[in-house]
Design a protein around this motif. Sequence first.
Motif, PDB file in Angstrom:
ATOM      1  N   UNK A   1      51.414  37.099  49.577  1.00 44.14           N
ATOM      2  CA  UNK A   1      50.760  35.780  49.622  1.00 44.14           C
ATOM      3  C   UNK A   1      50.408  35.393  51.053  1.00 44.14           C
ATOM      4  N   UNK A   2      51.303  35.719  51.990  1.00 42.71           N
ATOM      5  CA  UNK A   2      51.005  35.416  53.390  1.00 42.71           C
ATOM      6  C   UNK A   2      49.798  36.208  53.876  1.00 42.71           C
ATOM      7  N   UNK A   3      49.683  37.445  53.438  1.00 41.10           N
ATOM      8  CA  UNK A   3      48.516  38.256  53.841  1.00 41.10           C
ATOM      9  C   UNK A   3      47.223  37.637  53.316  1.00 41.10           C
ATOM     10  N   UNK A   4      47.235  37.146  52.074  1.00 43.98           N
ATOM     11  CA  UNK A   4      46.041  36.504  51.535  1.00 43.98           C
ATOM     12  C   UNK A   4      45.699  35.233  52.314  1.00 43.98           C
ATOM     13  N   UNK A   5      46.714  34.435  52.623  1.00 40.32           N
ATOM     14  CA  UNK A   5      46.468  33.220  53.406  1.00 40.32           C
ATOM     15  C   UNK A   5      45.941  33.568  54.797  1.00 40.32           C
TER      16      UNK A   5
END
Length: 290
Positions: free
Chosen positions: A17-21
């Motif tokens: 999720x952090x990578x997508x953000x």
Amino acid sequence: MVHSDIRMDKVTQAVENLKEEWNQAVAQLEGCIAAIESCGKMGKGTEEASSLPRLNGSAQDALQLLNSLQCRLDPLAEQLPTFEEVQSGQATLQSWKEQYQKLRMRLRNANLQANANIKKAAQEERELLLGGGEESTIRRRNLQTKAGMTSAAESITESLRRSRQLMVQEVERSANTLATFDESTSVLRKAEGEYQGHRSLLMRTRGLLSTMQRQDVLDRIILTIGFLIFSLAVLYVVSRRIGLLTLQRKLADAIRSGSISAEDVVAKVKNVPVPAPAAPAPAPPIYDEL
């Protein structure tokens, strides 16, 4: 084990999720940088100059978000389930840091380019306004109207940007609070488990102490009874011994005084009657020959 696997899955999902953000924030920042670079190129220096603070505010928000994502990835990378994933997470964090520095440098260069473009466009507008004529008058009025509208719009935009920034900070604070709460809950559950273990151990220890106390009371009773029996036996033996000694002393005194003989004593002991002593023979008559 199942709980540990679920926790690891949550960590891996949080990293994804952090990578997508991160990708979304980078795209937003690159769009802001491109808009800043194009300021002043449309020949409207005053109007584009008024929109530059708004673009920079959005870019700063994106930079703050990227910095926050780096801080959130740092502890999560250490909690990944395998060594390879930990190394991959650390490599991703390092690449993010490098990309962050490059984006900051691009934003700085874009602002320098925008300032140069705006100055050039403003100079062209100034020359056009000073040229005189009806076109210049209409241009001046339009600029004044648009400047007022732009100023109001920029004020509203700045207020919204500050509100959004406060909301982002509150969301991050709430997330940190929830993480702390979850950690406290896990610590409390662990403490509860340890308390249950200690409680069972204390109950077993209490049972052992009760058994030892009962055994101690029983041992004291046995020792007391044994001591009493031993004391009675000693008293009995001593009393019998003293009686025998007294009897022996009396018999010895009687024998010495001649009131009883040793044979009588032996006979009494053996319960054999002692024959009566023979009567003394009469003395022969004495004849007086004279």
